[in-house]
Write a protein that holds these residues in place. Sequence first.
Motif, PDB file in Angstrom:
ATOM      1  N   ARG A 366      97.534 -15.312  36.435  1.00 27.38           N
ATOM      2  CA  ARG A 366      97.389 -15.050  37.873  1.00 27.38           C
ATOM      3  C   ARG A 366      98.623 -14.325  38.391  1.00 27.38           C
ATOM      4  N   HIS A 371      93.824 -14.953  40.886  1.00 25.84           N
ATOM      5  CA  HIS A 371      93.520 -15.119  39.459  1.00 25.84           C
ATOM      6  C   HIS A 371      92.727 -13.941  38.890  1.00 25.84           C
ATOM      7  N   ASN A 372      92.160 -13.105  39.746  1.00 26.34           N
ATOM      8  CA  ASN A 372      91.345 -11.982  39.280  1.00 26.34           C
ATOM      9  C   ASN A 372      92.221 -10.736  39.132  1.00 26.34           C
ATOM     10  N   SER A 396      89.846 -13.313  34.660  1.00 23.42           N
ATOM     11  CA  SER A 396      89.890 -14.303  35.745  1.00 23.42           C
ATOM     12  C   SER A 396      90.614 -15.545  35.240  1.00 23.42           C
ATOM     13  N   ASN A 416      88.350 -17.063  30.009  1.00 23.72           N
ATOM     14  CA  ASN A 416      88.614 -17.029  31.447  1.00 23.72           C
ATOM     15  C   ASN A 416      88.494 -18.439  32.015  1.00 23.72           C
ATOM     16  N   ASN A 419      88.295 -18.294  38.717  1.00 21.81           N
ATOM     17  CA  ASN A 419      88.183 -17.040  39.469  1.00 21.81           C
ATOM     18  C   ASN A 419      88.667 -17.152  40.910  1.00 21.81           C
ATOM     19  N   VAL A 425      82.923 -19.773  35.191  1.00 22.03           N
ATOM     20  CA  VAL A 425      83.031 -18.316  35.139  1.00 22.03           C
ATOM     21  C   VAL A 425      82.612 -17.822  33.761  1.00 22.03           C
TER      22      VAL A 425
END
Length: 562
Positions: A366, A371-372, A396, A416, A419, A425
């Motif tokens: 992140r 976080h994306n 993510s 991942n 998100n 996710v």
Amino acid sequence: MQGGCGPGGWDVHPASRIHAVQCEPCFHLKPQNSLLKNEYLLTVVAEERDVLLLGLRYSSTHLHFLFLSEDTAGAWQTRVSFRSASLMDSQWHTLVLAVSAGSFSLIMDCGLPVDIMADVPFPATLSVRGARVFVGSRKRTKGLFTVSAEGCLPPGLRGCPMSLAELSIPRVLQGKPGDNEVLRYPYERKVTLGSRPPCTKAQDATFWFDAARKELHLCANSQWVSVLAAKAKLDYVEEHQRLPTNSETLGLEVFGIPGVGLFVAAAHRKAKSAIYKWTDGKFVSYQNIPTHQAQSWLHITIGREIFLAVANFGPNEKGQEVSVIYKWSHRKLKFTPYQRIATHSARDWEAFQVDGEHFLAVANHREGDNHNIDSVIYKWNPSTRLFEANQTIATSGAYDWEFFTVGPYSFLVVANTFNGTSTKVHSHLYIWLVGSFRLFQSFLTLGAADWEVFRIGDRLFLAVANSHSYDVGMQLRNDSYTINSVIYELNVTAQAFVQFQDIPTCSALDWEFFSVGEDHFLVVANSFDGESFSVNTPPPPHPSIYSSAKEPLSRVLRLRTT
């Protein structure tokens, strides 16, 4: 092959040829009719011509070995006959037939061999194109034996194959109680029992059966070579060493440096991270390296150069988020800083090669509260001798990268975790096409923290460690951590990974696969069950070391096998 005595047969591969002294066929038989006088035990028949190429036939007083001989004058059938005791006692019997160019040898029930020098030699090669194998018959008639084909033994090893295959002591090798004498046979094969005997030129081509370990060895070039080894089995795991660390440890990397030794790099949450060296049967402190909430280490080899890359989760003294690659100095015998790379709460590094070029992928978790963000793949530039950004991939809350190959294809899968609103996710699998990684398949995961790729035979599996189930606005419950992790298997026909098995886990953070003998194991690192961090985690493979994220202590385990 195991068979009753029907007229059915097995096709022989069209290109097959039988070579003399290639192996010694062994099989077991049991007669089912005491009135039987003359019966085929095994035949190889050229069906189109209805010609017997090979056969073993029983009569009341003989065992007959028949084979087709050919020269410029034509073809004819040759028979080699062995006098034998009656087999018609409704008991199992073991037969081993050894064939060379001009010599034929038969062993019955692990006894002494009966050797015959025939006038007509066995052909150097015998074509069996288009032929079929019949066990217990000669195509047309129904046999009255139950036959179990054992397969082939190496030429010259004429012991008791059934017993040796089961790793018990053969009757012919047992001798008298306390007897450790060399057993002599007419064909000069000797087998010694007991503790390890000498292996010199005088003992060349002799056998030693280790009764304690149930292993057969051959003396060759003054060394005992294992011929038939006992299959290792996992017995239990014991603690070998308690390793005090600078702080809680989040990741470990075990690696070797040629000519120097075995090392383990520990990623410490606080203070400095440490490198330990295996010395006198244990790991001892070797080098401390400043890190910032280190998550993991990765060992990289490029040619003769050795590197260590650390994934720093926190910022340095200047507020910069930087992960560092260190290089091994052959002069100083230490790791020294080599290259700094800007990262964002880095969790993991993965090194791999594609088309002879070296790559390094970082899992950026992140940036601030976002976080994306992109994770980055770096490529080694031989000219600048640095890793340079080559491709960015949207992730993510990336936690782990895993690289693997399937035939000529290269894959990279990311775990991942979050998100920004949910841990539910998709984690993604990418395939290398035309110079970059492209999306191949997506998997719905729950806070994925790790991928493990492993093979069993020709089957390929992918295991994901799901850590927890969470959505913004919902209250975390104890069962949010007790969820299933999933194993997928590659389906070549569908050209995709399909779900193979669900396994209940408690906030799983890592998978490790290992094998002991013919057994395969998959170990999961459980971290939290919703109430306690003291949850059961099966031990990893030998020699193994595992870290603790809750105390400054790691443990080295030893795997015991039987």
